[in-house]
Design a protein around this motif. Structure first.
Motif, PDB file in Angstrom:
ATOM      1  N   GLY A 608      36.577  26.967  38.112  1.00 19.44           N
ATOM      2  CA  GLY A 608      36.633  26.725  36.544  1.00 19.44           C
ATOM      3  C   GLY A 608      37.238  26.822  35.705  1.00 19.44           C
ATOM      4  N   ARG A 609      37.114  28.644  35.425  1.00 20.04           N
ATOM      5  CA  ARG A 609      37.064  29.211  34.206  1.00 20.04           C
ATOM      6  C   ARG A 609      39.208  30.258  35.037  1.00 20.04           C
ATOM      7  NH1 ARG A 609      33.997  25.624  33.101  1.00 20.04           N
ATOM      8  NH2 ARG A 609      32.719  25.490  32.055  1.00 20.04           N
ATOM      9  N   PRO A 610      40.082  29.291  35.023  1.00 25.67           N
ATOM     10  CA  PRO A 610      40.914  30.416  35.659  1.00 25.67           C
ATOM     11  C   PRO A 610      41.558  31.443  34.378  1.00 25.67           C
ATOM     12  CG  PRO A 610      41.867  27.852  35.067  1.00 25.67           C
ATOM     13  CD  PRO A 610      40.434  28.557  35.481  1.00 25.67           C
ATOM     14  N   GLU A 611      41.014  30.662  32.947  1.00 24.20           N
ATOM     15  CA  GLU A 611      41.603  31.339  31.628  1.00 24.20           C
ATOM     16  C   GLU A 611      41.180  32.515  31.698  1.00 24.20           C
ATOM     17  OE1 GLU A 611      38.833  28.634  30.643  1.00 24.20           O
ATOM     18  OE2 GLU A 611      40.411  29.173  32.539  1.00 24.20           O
ATOM     19  N   ILE A 612      39.702  32.380  31.992  1.00 22.72           N
ATOM     20  CA  ILE A 612      39.125  33.863  31.753  1.00 22.72           C
ATOM     21  C   ILE A 612      39.611  34.641  31.801  1.00 22.72           C
ATOM     22  CG2 ILE A 612      37.101  34.983  31.902  1.00 22.72           C
ATOM     23  CD1 ILE A 612      35.679  32.724  31.090  1.00 22.72           C
ATOM     24  N   TYR A 613      39.912  34.582  34.165  1.00 22.99           N
ATOM     25  CA  TYR A 613      41.033  35.427  34.868  1.00 22.99           C
ATOM     26  C   TYR A 613      41.657  35.468  33.561  1.00 22.99           C
ATOM     27  CZ  TYR A 613      42.494  37.748  38.851  1.00 22.99           C
ATOM     28  OH  TYR A 613      42.767  38.595  39.685  1.00 22.99           O
ATOM     29  N   GLY A 614      42.685  35.057  33.524  1.00 21.08           N
ATOM     30  CA  GLY A 614      43.680  35.432  32.901  1.00 21.08           C
ATOM     31  C   GLY A 614      43.623  36.569  32.058  1.00 21.08           C
ATOM     32  N   ARG A 615      42.739  36.902  31.369  1.00 20.66           N
ATOM     33  CA  ARG A 615      42.537  37.344  30.011  1.00 20.66           C
ATOM     34  C   ARG A 615      42.048  38.893  30.793  1.00 20.66           C
ATOM     35  NH1 ARG A 615      41.776  32.287  28.255  1.00 20.66           N
ATOM     36  NH2 ARG A 615      42.638  32.427  25.573  1.00 20.66           N
ATOM     37  N   LEU A 616      41.503  38.702  32.423  1.00 21.45           N
ATOM     38  CA  LEU A 616      40.390  39.970  32.589  1.00 21.45           C
ATOM     39  C   LEU A 616      41.463  40.715  33.037  1.00 21.45           C
ATOM     40  CD1 LEU A 616      37.009  38.703  32.791  1.00 21.45           C
ATOM     41  CD2 LEU A 616      37.596  40.498  31.508  1.00 21.45           C
ATOM     42  N   LYS A 617      42.478  39.446  33.776  1.00 20.12           N
ATOM     43  CA  LYS A 617      43.366  40.422  35.185  1.00 20.12           C
ATOM     44  C   LYS A 617      43.662  42.135  34.532  1.00 20.12           C
ATOM     45  CE  LYS A 617      46.836  38.846  37.846  1.00 20.12           C
ATOM     46  NZ  LYS A 617      47.885  37.974  38.325  1.00 20.12           N
ATOM     47  N   PRO A 618      43.984  42.343  33.646  1.00 16.90           N
ATOM     48  CA  PRO A 618      45.296  43.518  33.515  1.00 16.90           C
ATOM     49  C   PRO A 618      43.438  44.500  33.520  1.00 16.90           C
ATOM     50  CG  PRO A 618      46.325  42.068  32.536  1.00 16.90           C
ATOM     51  CD  PRO A 618      44.755  41.191  33.084  1.00 16.90           C
ATOM     52  N   GLY A 619      42.456  43.910  33.170  1.00 12.18           N
ATOM     53  CA  GLY A 619      41.269  45.349  32.942  1.00 12.18           C
ATOM     54  C   GLY A 619      40.842  44.854  34.952  1.00 12.18           C
ATOM     55  N   VAL A 620      41.092  44.828  35.337  1.00 17.25           N
ATOM     56  CA  VAL A 620      39.937  44.449  36.651  1.00 17.25           C
ATOM     57  C   VAL A 620      40.550  45.657  38.002  1.00 17.25           C
ATOM     58  CG1 VAL A 620      39.735  43.012  38.845  1.00 17.25           C
ATOM     59  CG2 VAL A 620      40.238  42.311  37.181  1.00 17.25           C
ATOM     60  N   VAL A 621      38.945  46.399  37.910  1.00 19.82           N
ATOM     61  CA  VAL A 621      38.709  47.149  38.584  1.00 19.82           C
ATOM     62  C   VAL A 621      38.503  47.605  39.464  1.00 19.82           C
ATOM     63  CG1 VAL A 621      38.607  50.049  37.667  1.00 19.82           C
ATOM     64  CG2 VAL A 621      39.336  49.060  35.654  1.00 19.82           C
ATOM     65  N   VAL A 622      39.301  48.203  40.739  1.00 18.26           N
ATOM     66  CA  VAL A 622      38.428  47.513  42.142  1.00 18.26           C
ATOM     67  C   VAL A 622      37.905  49.440  42.381  1.00 18.26           C
ATOM     68  CG1 VAL A 622      38.646  47.598  44.443  1.00 18.26           C
ATOM     69  CG2 VAL A 622      39.943  46.161  42.684  1.00 18.26           C
ATOM     70  N   PHE A 623      36.840  49.916  42.623  1.00 18.84           N
ATOM     71  CA  PHE A 623      35.669  50.723  42.739  1.00 18.84           C
ATOM     72  C   PHE A 623      35.428  50.754  44.071  1.00 18.84           C
ATOM     73  CE2 PHE A 623      34.401  50.234  38.501  1.00 18.84           C
ATOM     74  CZ  PHE A 623      33.991  51.621  38.829  1.00 18.84           C
ATOM     75  N   ASP A 624      36.068  51.636  45.138  1.00 17.75           N
ATOM     76  CA  ASP A 624      35.855  52.162  46.418  1.00 17.75           C
ATOM     77  C   ASP A 624      34.844  52.912  47.355  1.00 17.75           C
ATOM     78  OD1 ASP A 624      37.095  52.902  48.627  1.00 17.75           O
ATOM     79  OD2 ASP A 624      37.921  54.543  47.918  1.00 17.75           O
ATOM     80  N   MET A 625      34.353  52.292  48.513  1.00 18.89           N
ATOM     81  CA  MET A 625      33.326  52.496  48.913  1.00 18.89           C
ATOM     82  C   MET A 625      32.713  53.786  48.891  1.00 18.89           C
ATOM     83  SD  MET A 625      33.895  51.333  53.001  1.00 18.89           S
ATOM     84  CE  MET A 625      34.499  49.828  52.038  1.00 18.89           C
ATOM     85  N   LEU A 626      31.611  54.645  49.149  1.00 16.77           N
ATOM     86  CA  LEU A 626      31.293  55.582  49.317  1.00 16.77           C
ATOM     87  C   LEU A 626      32.413  56.591  51.063  1.00 16.77           C
ATOM     88  CD1 LEU A 626      27.564  56.065  48.729  1.00 16.77           C
ATOM     89  CD2 LEU A 626      29.952  56.164  46.573  1.00 16.77           C
ATOM     90  N   ARG A 627      32.615  57.471  50.422  1.00 17.71           N
ATOM     91  CA  ARG A 627      33.551  58.296  51.844  1.00 17.71           C
ATOM     92  C   ARG A 627      32.188  59.317  52.328  1.00 17.71           C
ATOM     93  NH1 ARG A 627      37.575  55.127  52.847  1.00 17.71           N
ATOM     94  NH2 ARG A 627      38.212  53.676  51.120  1.00 17.71           N
ATOM     95  N   ARG A 628      32.659  60.118  53.191  1.00 16.87           N
ATOM     96  CA  ARG A 628      31.465  60.534  53.847  1.00 16.87           C
ATOM     97  C   ARG A 628      31.321  61.927  52.617  1.00 16.87           C
ATOM     98  NH1 ARG A 628      31.645  62.493  59.683  1.00 16.87           N
ATOM     99  NH2 ARG A 628      30.900  60.101  59.756  1.00 16.87           N
ATOM    100  N   ALA A 629      32.914  62.141  52.851  1.00 12.56           N
ATOM    101  CA  ALA A 629      31.897  63.863  51.456  1.00 12.56           C
ATOM    102  C   ALA A 629      31.713  63.333  50.290  1.00 12.56           C
ATOM    103  CB  ALA A 629      33.594  63.996  50.819  1.00 12.56           C
ATOM    104  N   HIS A 630      31.854  61.956  49.875  1.00 14.63           N
ATOM    105  CA  HIS A 630      30.716  61.856  48.372  1.00 14.63           C
ATOM    106  C   HIS A 630      29.516  61.630  48.831  1.00 14.63           C
ATOM    107  CE1 HIS A 630      35.006  59.270  47.666  1.00 14.63           C
ATOM    108  NE2 HIS A 630      35.169  60.728  47.675  1.00 14.63           N
TER     109      HIS A 630
END
Length: 739
Positions: A608-630
């Motif tokens: 029940g807090r969609p307004e918080i997501y609305g303020r954070l949406k521009p700053g959402v950063v998805v991290f990648d999983m570890l690839r073999r080289a990583h």
């Protein structure tokens, strides 16, 4: 803020302010100004209540077209309400009188009460006659009333002031004479009496000066003051008002001796009556006032004011916009840039100073000269005033360092190109200082929501940012949100409300920002926090400030705020399994980004807090999983830390055998079960190598300067071997058993 003037009253008791109707139903206008809480105080008094004023009692206010202290304002309101005496008590100065002439009136009232008490004593029945047989009030032989001095005031011990004799009683003197005799009389032949009589007369004068009543001064102790106030306010003979300030410091709650003091004070407040002069005006009539003024009503015992409906509490908050406009108009010429200031500039500063006290606004004018910040730039002026620092770390950054932020951060966080680029762009925007509208300077310099699989570098990136921007990794503050799963834990961030344990300490978050306004704030695993805790971040993200339970405001305009979350990470193992054994190579980043973004949005909607997501949406950063080289790069970094630890503690060179370690760790991390745990699983696998090194040092005790090689055999079992150095002969090695 209102414009009610209490200084004008007509004969009927109606307010004589211009435009005010006699029946009280018309608009209230006047030529004097006072804060809204002062008007509420007058209304509460006319309702017959006593009032506890709490809040900003040490601020300055606007009263009758001029600045006034809290003490002067309250005293002026009480006097305008008809009080002939306004007394003010505090633990430092005791009982004082802020208005001229009121101390003398208080003394007259006190003396008048003593006089009436004496008349009651003189009217006592004959049965109370003294040993001399005279009734109190009977005449002596010289025509004066017995028991009274020449001024008509009797002391409490019955002695007449000036001669030490007791009225109505024959008290022997030191020379054997009785009262009424004249020890200094001459003999019939005209000669003086003997020297012994003169010495007796001197002793009599000394005894008289010791026993004669002295003029009573104002009461000094708290109990004496309350007793006198109780007597005066309970009498209709005069209109009086008394204010007790900081009584909570003089009577600490919870102590038995304090309860008696609070009970006496409450009795005085409850027993106050309306004076005869007050009854002459238009009803409703106010009683004689007994007020309390404290900074925090929570420091008073609850029963003191909650159990009596005749006692009301009145909170004094910071000046409202009208009050601030008056302050800024009055102080306009004191600001830097005042000659060029327009009405629009003043209005902009009125809005920017929301929450500031009168003293702060005056100090703001001085800051404009100290920091060379004109009032035409209110955001910059407020920032310099609140931070009170000469060096802004953001302005001290090297332009080339900011431009190369992505490369610097990429060396610390492996395999997260998208996340590093997003953070670098935000840092560059904060350095340049460009945003939408003037409110951008109040919001945090950056707000990010890091989401992705566990162990992929979210926390490490926050530490790297702190070290890059501020040159100090301690500028990074981590809040583990798993400790905020309960609803009441929300108060830990901003502090407990007044009256609760820990109120004086403030909040953990607000105290940190007040002490170090330039910080990177990491709220780790935010999805574990209670939804009430998330509400605290709404004001931070929008306005860049948060007020703690003590009323002190922390400003986040110089902070970077980072939230981390593992929301959606439970489905990562399934995504990898769908891609087969080499699923890490087959699941594209775009698919991961869509998965985690949707998971975060659904999480905020579920709580029940969609307004918080609305303020954070521009700053959402998805991290990648570890690839073999990583995986290999992270393993080499961890092995480098192990090598440095051995060199520092034992002066032994540890050499990893990468030919066997790289294929082994890559194979171990290729399974979906292991890959789902990210970099933490790599550390867990290398823990077996560390165990082998420890066992080798305990068994072989390598000497300083020697070399130890570590690796794994074909079965995946770690081993450690001590190799001979160049000075020990070629090819000489000592092999230790498998770890």
């Amino acid at each position: 803020m209102t414009t009610l003037d209490f200084t004008k009253f007509d004969e009927d008791g109606a307010d004589g302010a211009d435009g005010a109707d006699k029946d009280g139903t018309g608009p209230v206008t006047a030529d004097g100004m006072m804060p809204l809480w002062a008007v509420s105080l007058g209304w509460e008094l006319r309702r017959g209540r006593q009032v506890i004023l709490n809040g900003q009692i040490r601020d300055r206010w606007w009263f009758e077209d001029r600045p006034a202290s809290f003490r002067d304002l309250v005293a002026g309101v009480l006097e305008a309400r008809g009080a002939d005496v306004v007394g003010w008590w505090d633990p430092v100065a005791g009982l004082t009188f802020p208005l001229p002439g009121h101390a003398e009136r208080f003394a007259e009232l006190a003396a008048g009460r003593r006089g009436r008490s004496d008349e009651t004593d003189r009217a006592a029945p004959d049965a109370d006659a003294g040993p001399g047989g005279r009734r109190p009030g009977a005449s002596t032989g010289d025509g004066r009333p017995a028991g009274r001095d020449t001024d008509g005031v009797r002391g409490s011990d019955g002695l007449r002031e000036g001669d030490g004799s007791r009225g109505g009683e024959g008290v022997p003197g030191s020379d054997g004479t009785r009262d009424g005799a004249r020890p200094d009389a001459t003999a019939p032949d005209g000669q003086q009496t003997d020297p012994r009589t003169r010495r007796g007369r001197e002793r009599g004068r000394e005894r008289s000066s010791l026993l004669a009543p002295r003029q009573a001064g104002p009461p000094r102790s708290f109990d004496d003051v309350v007793a006198v106030v109780h007597r005066l306010v309970a009498s209709p003979d005069a209109s009086v008002a008394f204010v007790f300030q900081d009584v909570d410091h003089h009577l600490p709650p919870g102590q038995p001796e304090s309860n008696a003091g609070y009970l006496r004070l409450r009795a005085a407040m409850a027993d106050a009556v309306t004076s005869r002069d007050g009854l002459a005006g238009r009803p409703p009539h106010a009683r004689n006032a007994v007020l309390c003024a404290v900074g925090d009503v929570g420091r008073l015992p609850g029963w003191f004011h909650l159990e009596d409906p005749r006692i009301a509490t009145l909170h004094i908050g910071p000046p409202d916009p009208s009050e601030r406009r008056l302050w800024l108009t009055w102080l306009r010429d004191e600001f830097n840039g005042a000659p060029e200031a327009t009405r629009h500039d003043i209005e902009a500063l009125v809005g920017a100073t929301d929450g500031m006290s009168g003293w702060d606004i005056e100090a703001l004018a001085r800051t404009s000269w100290l920091r060379v910040a004109p009032l035409q730039k209110p955001d910059k002026l407020l920032e310099l005033h609140r931070l009170n620092v000469s060096v802004d770390p953001w302005t001290q950054l090297d332009r080339d360092t900011v431009a190369r932020a992505a490369g610097v951060l990429g060396t610390r966080v492996v395999g997260q190109t998208k996340a590093v680029e997003a953070v670098s762009a935000a840092l560059q925007a904060a350095f340049v200082g460009i945003d939408f509208g003037g409110s951008g300077t109040a919001r945090p310099r950056g707000a990010f929501f890091f989401v992705g699989p566990t162990g992929v570098g979210k926390t490490e990136l926050a530490k790297a940012v702190a070290e890059l921007m501020f040159g100090d990794q301690s500028a990074y503050a981590r809040f583990d949100m798993s400790e905020y799963q309960q609803e009441h834990a929300a108060e830990r961030l901003a502090g407990a409300p007044p009256g609760y344990i820990g109120h004086e300490q403030g909040g953990e978050l607000t105290r940190r920002v007040q002490e170090r306004p330039f910080s990177v704030l990491l709220f780790d695993e935010i999805e574990k926090a209670h939804p009430r805790v998330l509400d605290k971040f709404l004001q931070i993200l929008e306005d860049g400030r948060l007020t703690d339970g003590r009323g002190q405001t922390a400003y986040f305009s110089q902070c970077l705020i980072i939230f981390t979350s593992n929301t959606g990470a439970d489905a990562v193992q399934g995504l990898l399994s769908d891609g087969g054994e080499d699923g890490a190579e087959e699941v594209p980043y775009d698919a991961l980004e869509a998965h985690f973004t949707q998971a975060v949005e659904e999480k905020f909607r579920a709580i029940g807090r969609p307004e918080i997501y609305g303020r954070l949406k521009p700053g959402v950063v998805v991290f990648d999983m570890l690839r073999r080289a990583h995986i290999v790069k992270i393993a080499d970094r961890l092995l480098g830390q192990l090598v440095e630890s051995v060199r520092e503690r034992h002066q032994v060179e540890l050499v990893p055998d990468t030919a066997t370690l790289h294929p082994w760790i890559t194979a171990r991390m290729s399974t979906p079960e292991h890959q789902a745990y990210g970099g933490r699983q790599i550390r867990n696998e290398l823990e077996r190598l560390r165990t082998a090194v420890v066992a080798h040092f305990l068994a072989r005790r390598p000497s300083p300067g020697s070399r130890v090689r570590i690796g794994v055999d074909t079965a995946g079992t770690p081993w450690a071997r001590t190799e001979a150095t160049a000075g020990a002969g070629a090819g000489a090695t000592t092999e230790e058993g498998n770890g």
